[in-house]
Design a protein around this motif. Sequence first.
Motif, PDB file in Angstrom:
ATOM      1  N   LEU A  61      17.962  43.177 -13.915  1.00 55.80           N
ATOM      2  CA  LEU A  61      17.001  43.762 -12.407  1.00 55.80           C
ATOM      3  C   LEU A  61      17.819  42.414 -11.814  1.00 55.80           C
ATOM      4  O   LEU A  61      17.733  42.394 -11.129  1.00 55.80           O
ATOM      5  CB  LEU A  61      16.064  42.975 -13.342  1.00 55.80           C
ATOM      6  N   ARG A  62      18.193  41.213 -12.858  1.00 60.05           N
ATOM      7  CA  ARG A  62      18.485  40.057 -11.680  1.00 60.05           C
ATOM      8  C   ARG A  62      19.811  40.616 -11.144  1.00 60.05           C
ATOM      9  O   ARG A  62      20.211  40.189  -9.576  1.00 60.05           O
ATOM     10  CB  ARG A  62      19.229  38.915 -12.325  1.00 60.05           C
ATOM     11  N   VAL A 128      27.895  31.973   7.638  1.00 61.00           N
ATOM     12  CA  VAL A 128      27.828  32.634   6.658  1.00 61.00           C
ATOM     13  C   VAL A 128      25.887  32.393   5.923  1.00 61.00           C
ATOM     14  O   VAL A 128      25.925  33.269   5.396  1.00 61.00           O
ATOM     15  CB  VAL A 128      29.012  32.092   5.665  1.00 61.00           C
ATOM     16  N   MET A 129      25.598  31.305   5.508  1.00 60.73           N
ATOM     17  CA  MET A 129      24.688  30.989   5.453  1.00 60.73           C
ATOM     18  C   MET A 129      23.310  32.150   6.233  1.00 60.73           C
ATOM     19  O   MET A 129      22.158  32.627   5.181  1.00 60.73           O
ATOM     20  CB  MET A 129      23.763  29.032   5.331  1.00 60.73           C
ATOM     21  N   MET A 130      23.476  31.702   7.074  1.00 62.11           N
ATOM     22  CA  MET A 130      22.052  32.501   7.580  1.00 62.11           C
ATOM     23  C   MET A 130      22.012  33.915   7.505  1.00 62.11           C
ATOM     24  O   MET A 130      21.370  34.939   7.115  1.00 62.11           O
ATOM     25  CB  MET A 130      22.662  33.061   9.344  1.00 62.11           C
ATOM     26  N   LEU A 131      23.545  34.754   7.432  1.00 65.29           N
ATOM     27  CA  LEU A 131      23.874  36.825   6.904  1.00 65.29           C
ATOM     28  C   LEU A 131      23.485  36.035   5.052  1.00 65.29           C
ATOM     29  O   LEU A 131      22.817  36.847   5.262  1.00 65.29           O
ATOM     30  CB  LEU A 131      25.285  36.258   6.280  1.00 65.29           C
ATOM     31  N   LYS A 132      23.361  35.023   4.529  1.00 67.14           N
ATOM     32  CA  LYS A 132      22.918  35.494   3.227  1.00 67.14           C
ATOM     33  C   LYS A 132      21.655  35.143   3.415  1.00 67.14           C
ATOM     34  O   LYS A 132      20.978  35.721   2.310  1.00 67.14           O
ATOM     35  CB  LYS A 132      23.391  34.255   1.963  1.00 67.14           C
ATOM     36  N   LEU A 138      16.557  41.407   3.126  1.00 65.88           N
ATOM     37  CA  LEU A 138      16.376  42.676   3.265  1.00 65.88           C
ATOM     38  C   LEU A 138      16.727  43.560   1.905  1.00 65.88           C
ATOM     39  O   LEU A 138      15.868  44.164   1.783  1.00 65.88           O
ATOM     40  CB  LEU A 138      17.850  43.076   3.997  1.00 65.88           C
ATOM     41  N   LEU A 139      17.396  42.391   0.391  1.00 64.61           N
ATOM     42  CA  LEU A 139      17.406  42.645  -0.444  1.00 64.61           C
ATOM     43  C   LEU A 139      16.105  43.298  -0.931  1.00 64.61           C
ATOM     44  O   LEU A 139      15.395  44.001  -1.920  1.00 64.61           O
ATOM     45  CB  LEU A 139      18.811  42.328  -1.172  1.00 64.61           C
ATOM     46  N   ASN A 140      15.144  41.454  -1.067  1.00 61.27           N
ATOM     47  CA  ASN A 140      13.691  41.654  -1.464  1.00 61.27           C
ATOM     48  C   ASN A 140      13.123  43.357  -0.893  1.00 61.27           C
ATOM     49  O   ASN A 140      12.375  43.222  -1.784  1.00 61.27           O
ATOM     50  CB  ASN A 140      13.060  40.403  -1.012  1.00 61.27           C
ATOM     51  N   ALA A 142      14.025  45.899  -0.210  1.00 61.11           N
ATOM     52  CA  ALA A 142      14.899  47.182  -0.467  1.00 61.11           C
ATOM     53  C   ALA A 142      14.500  46.898  -1.633  1.00 61.11           C
ATOM     54  O   ALA A 142      13.968  48.570  -2.616  1.00 61.11           O
ATOM     55  CB  ALA A 142      15.942  47.281  -0.379  1.00 61.11           C
ATOM     56  N   SER A 143      14.275  45.865  -2.891  1.00 60.30           N
ATOM     57  CA  SER A 143      13.413  46.310  -4.447  1.00 60.30           C
ATOM     58  C   SER A 143      12.548  45.954  -4.869  1.00 60.30           C
ATOM     59  O   SER A 143      11.962  47.617  -4.567  1.00 60.30           O
ATOM     60  CB  SER A 143      13.966  44.029  -4.483  1.00 60.30           C
ATOM     61  N   GLU A 144      11.379  45.627  -3.412  1.00 56.66           N
ATOM     62  CA  GLU A 144       9.615  45.922  -3.870  1.00 56.66           C
ATOM     63  C   GLU A 144      10.357  47.974  -2.533  1.00 56.66           C
ATOM     64  O   GLU A 144       8.876  47.743  -3.732  1.00 56.66           O
ATOM     65  CB  GLU A 144       9.499  45.551  -2.196  1.00 56.66           C
ATOM     66  N   GLN A 145      10.567  48.484  -1.930  1.00 55.33           N
ATOM     67  CA  GLN A 145      10.646  49.835  -2.724  1.00 55.33           C
ATOM     68  C   GLN A 145      10.580  51.138  -3.367  1.00 55.33           C
ATOM     69  O   GLN A 145      10.819  51.579  -4.059  1.00 55.33           O
ATOM     70  CB  GLN A 145      10.843  50.170  -0.747  1.00 55.33           C
ATOM     71  N   SER A 146      11.901  50.116  -4.312  1.00 52.63           N
ATOM     72  CA  SER A 146      12.749  50.798  -5.078  1.00 52.63           C
ATOM     73  C   SER A 146      11.387  50.661  -6.909  1.00 52.63           C
ATOM     74  O   SER A 146      10.547  50.278  -6.554  1.00 52.63           O
ATOM     75  CB  SER A 146      14.372  50.784  -5.093  1.00 52.63           C
TER      76      SER A 146
END
Length: 146
Positions: A61-62, A128-132, A138-140, A142-146
């Motif tokens: 999961l992580r 790079v830090m802003m992109l991260k 966005l990952l959070n 997307a994860s909430e949607q799946s």
Amino acid sequence: MDKYESIKLENQICFPLYAMSREVIKLYKPILEPHHLTYTQYVTMLVIWEEEKINFKDLGLRLHLDSGTLTPVVKKLESMGLVIKYRNKEDDRIVTVELTERGRVLKEEILDVPEKLFSQFKGNTETVMMLKKYLDELLNMASEQS
């Protein structure tokens, strides 16, 4: 307006993410080679170094990895002596992955990897830090949607 505008490669969110992911993994390769780790093994070890002992399912999961992808990675890390894997005595469906002493030694040896990677971006650490930060958000989502 071109009715095919929405399906042009340049208008896809997936493509720059995919391409950048591949480029970053390529940057990691020579940095990780002296430690005999692939990128996937490295990120797996990052979680194990944090937790010391973790349930296999939680590790997946992580890392956002299914067991079919994670199983061979953990097997390889086990064969390298970095982790041990065992089943829970009360419930043998639960598999635990635990850091070994050799894995702890590698943790100390690998501390310079993030700095070496950031140096590849030639002083653009802020970008790079802003992109991260944005990718984490966005990952959070997307994860909430799946």
